[in-house]
Design a protein around this motif. Structure first.
Motif: not given
Length: 280
Positions: A92-106
């Protein structure tokens, strides 16, 4: 890959790959890459291929509808799950590596289904992009059949044409809606819903392959194909501007709107300066 023999050989490589795996979970987003992969996996493995779509505020509504349509049309062994990334404050903080957290959860959720190897539609062209989600894939032991079989985006489109999947073969790229929000601006569902509604409406007004409604610190930006943007009349420009600003106000966003030529990845800030990443 326009030669029929080359296309058939590539399809055979993919089929052999699936036969070797035997059982898998296919992460399908609704874009051409994962949709075609799901189609081939079902052809090869039947119900041993579990095709999973992760519903999320960041997924365009049209993409989710496309997955459900194919699942019904081709009788896929299909499940829809909640993606879960919105519960992660790092995302939610939307850092430059946001995609990492999204894909980790997925990937954690997909592995939890315990239906063989988890696979994605990542292709050879993706390896040249900034994709922190690939780090999450490596950590979670996710496999990428297109990469292992050396298939790029052009090859994927050629295979879709070979199978006469006309609604896929020329489908424009459809990255997640969170990619429209400038790095550092907090992600929220209302914002993502606005982005989806604006882009859907704009596509109904103008014939453009690329439509991106971006939210930046400096305001809102509508990006269109350069040729489409140049061809807009003053009347069209004014109509689009007025309607988008009004839609944004109704969603609680009051900001100026600019028009610009489409630029891939233009919502990211400081990627080259802040991140060093190797795909090796």
């Amino acid at each position: 890959m326009n030669n029929s023999d080359d296309i058939q050989q590539t399809i055979k490589k993919l089929q052999t790959w699936f036969e070797r795996i035997g059982r898998c979970t296919v992460a399908v987003s609704g874009g051409i890459d994962s949709m075609l992969l799901a189609y081939i996996s079902q052809q090869c493995l039947g119900d041993n291929a579990l095709i999973v779509h992760a519903a999320s505020p960041a997924v365009p509504g049209a993409d989710g509808a496309r997955v459900r349509d194919y699942a019904q049309r081709y009788r896929w062994n299909y499940r829809q799950i909640a993606s879960g990334e919105a519960r992660d404050e790092d995302y939610n903080r939307n850092p430059v590596n946001r995609c990492y957290y999204c894909k980790s959860s997925l990937y954690v959720n997909l592995r939890g289904l315990q239906h063989g190897q988890v696979i994605t539609g990542t292709n050879m062209d993706d390896l040249g992009d900034y994709r922190p989600g690939l780090i999450a894939a490596h950590e979670q032991q996710i496999q990428h059949p297109y990469v292992e079989c050396h298939v790029n985006k052009a090859g994927i489109r050629a295979i879709a044409r070979y199978f006469e999947l006309r609604d896929l073969q020329d489908l424009p790229a459809s990255p997640c809606l969170a990619s429209r929000v400038e790095t550092g601006i907090r992600i929220n569902p209302e914002q993502l819903n606005l982005i989806d509604r604006v882009e859907t409406w704009v596509r109904q007004q103008v014939a453009a392959d690329a439509v991106r409604f971006r939210i930046r610190q400096s305001g809102m930006v509508l990006e269109l194909d350069a040729q489409v943007l140049a061809a807009l009349t003053a009347t069209q420009h004014e109509m689009l501007s007025e309607q988008i600003v009004e839609m944004a106000k109704q969603s609680g966003l009051r900001a100026s709107l600019e028009f610009a030529a489409y630029q891939r990845g233009s919502a990211f800030v400081g990627v080259k300066d802040t991140v060093s990443y190797s795909h090796a």
